[in-house]
Design a protein around this motif. Sequence first.
Motif, PDB file in Angstrom:
ATOM      1  N   ILE A  25       0.827  -1.210   0.000  1.00  0.00           N
ATOM      2  CA  ILE A  25       0.000   0.000   0.000  1.00  0.00           C
ATOM      3  C   ILE A  25       0.866   1.267   0.000  1.00  0.00           C
ATOM      4  CG2 ILE A  25      -1.747   1.294   1.286  1.00  0.00           C
ATOM      5  CD1 ILE A  25      -2.928  -1.434   2.084  1.00  0.00           C
ATOM      6  N   PRO A  26       1.908   1.377   0.853  1.00  0.00           N
ATOM      7  CA  PRO A  26       2.754   2.578   0.740  1.00  0.00           C
ATOM      8  C   PRO A  26       3.437   2.705  -0.624  1.00  0.00           C
ATOM      9  CG  PRO A  26       3.154   1.486   2.828  1.00  0.00           C
ATOM     10  CD  PRO A  26       2.276   0.588   2.033  1.00  0.00           C
ATOM     11  N   PHE A  27       3.886   1.585  -1.190  1.00  0.00           N
ATOM     12  CA  PHE A  27       4.481   1.643  -2.523  1.00  0.00           C
ATOM     13  C   PHE A  27       3.454   2.071  -3.565  1.00  0.00           C
ATOM     14  CE2 PHE A  27       7.896  -1.553  -1.195  1.00  0.00           C
ATOM     15  CZ  PHE A  27       8.825  -0.550  -0.986  1.00  0.00           C
ATOM     16  N   ALA A  28       2.215   1.630  -3.419  1.00  0.00           N
ATOM     17  CA  ALA A  28       1.172   2.022  -4.365  1.00  0.00           C
ATOM     18  C   ALA A  28       0.857   3.508  -4.263  1.00  0.00           C
ATOM     19  CB  ALA A  28      -0.092   1.197  -4.123  1.00  0.00           C
ATOM     20  N   ALA A  31       3.644   5.241  -6.010  1.00  0.00           N
ATOM     21  CA  ALA A  31       3.467   5.058  -7.453  1.00  0.00           C
ATOM     22  C   ALA A  31       2.342   5.937  -7.982  1.00  0.00           C
ATOM     23  CB  ALA A  31       3.181   3.592  -7.770  1.00  0.00           C
ATOM     24  N   ALA A  32       1.262   6.089  -7.211  1.00  0.00           N
ATOM     25  CA  ALA A  32       0.155   6.946  -7.641  1.00  0.00           C
ATOM     26  C   ALA A  32       0.585   8.405  -7.727  1.00  0.00           C
ATOM     27  CB  ALA A  32      -1.020   6.797  -6.671  1.00  0.00           C
ATOM     28  N   MET A  33       1.384   8.852  -6.768  1.00  0.00           N
ATOM     29  CA  MET A  33       1.867  10.239  -6.821  1.00  0.00           C
ATOM     30  C   MET A  33       2.794  10.447  -8.014  1.00  0.00           C
ATOM     31  SD  MET A  33       2.224  11.239  -2.739  1.00  0.00           S
ATOM     32  CE  MET A  33       3.892  10.777  -2.672  1.00  0.00           C
ATOM     33  N   ALA A 100      -3.589  -2.191  -3.148  1.00  0.00           N
ATOM     34  CA  ALA A 100      -2.573  -1.484  -3.938  1.00  0.00           C
ATOM     35  C   ALA A 100      -2.971  -1.452  -5.407  1.00  0.00           C
ATOM     36  CB  ALA A 100      -1.213  -2.162  -3.767  1.00  0.00           C
ATOM     37  N   GLY A 101      -3.515  -2.550  -5.909  1.00  0.00           N
ATOM     38  CA  GLY A 101      -3.980  -2.584  -7.293  1.00  0.00           C
ATOM     39  C   GLY A 101      -5.113  -1.612  -7.551  1.00  0.00           C
ATOM     40  N   VAL A 102      -6.018  -1.497  -6.596  1.00  0.00           N
ATOM     41  CA  VAL A 102      -7.128  -0.544  -6.744  1.00  0.00           C
ATOM     42  C   VAL A 102      -6.597   0.884  -6.760  1.00  0.00           C
ATOM     43  CG1 VAL A 102      -9.168   0.384  -5.577  1.00  0.00           C
ATOM     44  CG2 VAL A 102      -8.878  -2.077  -5.785  1.00  0.00           C
ATOM     45  N   ILE A 103      -5.619   1.189  -5.905  1.00  0.00           N
ATOM     46  CA  ILE A 103      -5.041   2.533  -5.868  1.00  0.00           C
ATOM     47  C   ILE A 103      -4.377   2.864  -7.203  1.00  0.00           C
ATOM     48  CG2 ILE A 103      -3.220   3.942  -4.823  1.00  0.00           C
ATOM     49  CD1 ILE A 103      -3.847   2.501  -2.166  1.00  0.00           C
ATOM     50  N   VAL A 104      -3.562   1.943  -7.710  1.00  0.00           N
ATOM     51  CA  VAL A 104      -2.859   2.190  -8.980  1.00  0.00           C
ATOM     52  C   VAL A 104      -3.853   2.269 -10.139  1.00  0.00           C
ATOM     53  CG1 VAL A 104      -1.207   1.199 -10.621  1.00  0.00           C
ATOM     54  CG2 VAL A 104      -0.683   1.205  -8.190  1.00  0.00           C
ATOM     55  N   GLY A 105      -4.848   1.381 -10.160  1.00  0.00           N
ATOM     56  CA  GLY A 105      -5.839   1.394 -11.238  1.00  0.00           C
ATOM     57  C   GLY A 105      -6.688   2.658 -11.245  1.00  0.00           C
ATOM     58  N   ALA A 106      -7.099   3.107 -10.064  1.00  0.00           N
ATOM     59  CA  ALA A 106      -7.903   4.338  -9.992  1.00  0.00           C
ATOM     60  C   ALA A 106      -7.092   5.555 -10.418  1.00  0.00           C
ATOM     61  CB  ALA A 106      -8.431   4.522  -8.573  1.00  0.00           C
ATOM     62  N   THR A 107      -5.829   5.584 -10.032  1.00  0.00           N
ATOM     63  CA  THR A 107      -4.964   6.678 -10.482  1.00  0.00           C
ATOM     64  C   THR A 107      -4.768   6.613 -11.992  1.00  0.00           C
ATOM     65  OG1 THR A 107      -3.843   6.593  -8.354  1.00  0.00           O
ATOM     66  CG2 THR A 107      -2.751   7.822 -10.104  1.00  0.00           C
TER      67      THR A 107
END
Length: 127
Positions: A25-28, A31-33, A100-107
């Motif tokens: 999650i912190p890596f995601a 990555a989103a930023m 983490a996948g949801v965070i990256v996908g939404a971004t």
Amino acid sequence: MERMLPLSCATAEHCNDAVGTELAIPFAVVAAMLLLGGGVALFRKRHTQWTFLLGLLAIVTGTALTFGPGAETTYGWFAYAERTGEVFPARPPLSARGVAGVIVGATGLLVAGIGIGGMLRRPRSQD
């Protein structure tokens, strides 16, 4: 005679809470930023197609992380039914890798939307 509860882990090493610490999650979030920063930088330089492709790549990566096979949990909270002797291990609906996948996908959706918006905007009139 004391009855022993069955454990879902074979050795004491597997039952250690520190072993399964997830940094996904912190890596995601990082990555989103970076995705948002890269998308805005590409958009400002009028590379809207590359902005869209960056967002599309993030969507594919996020989907693969969310729905891909994950590691099996070897420890955690569980319930025990004494009468039947059944053990019910905890199964979260979404693992840390899935979040983490949801965070990256939404971004990725946001960055792809910025790219599409840039491709559809009207050029400024030169006065």
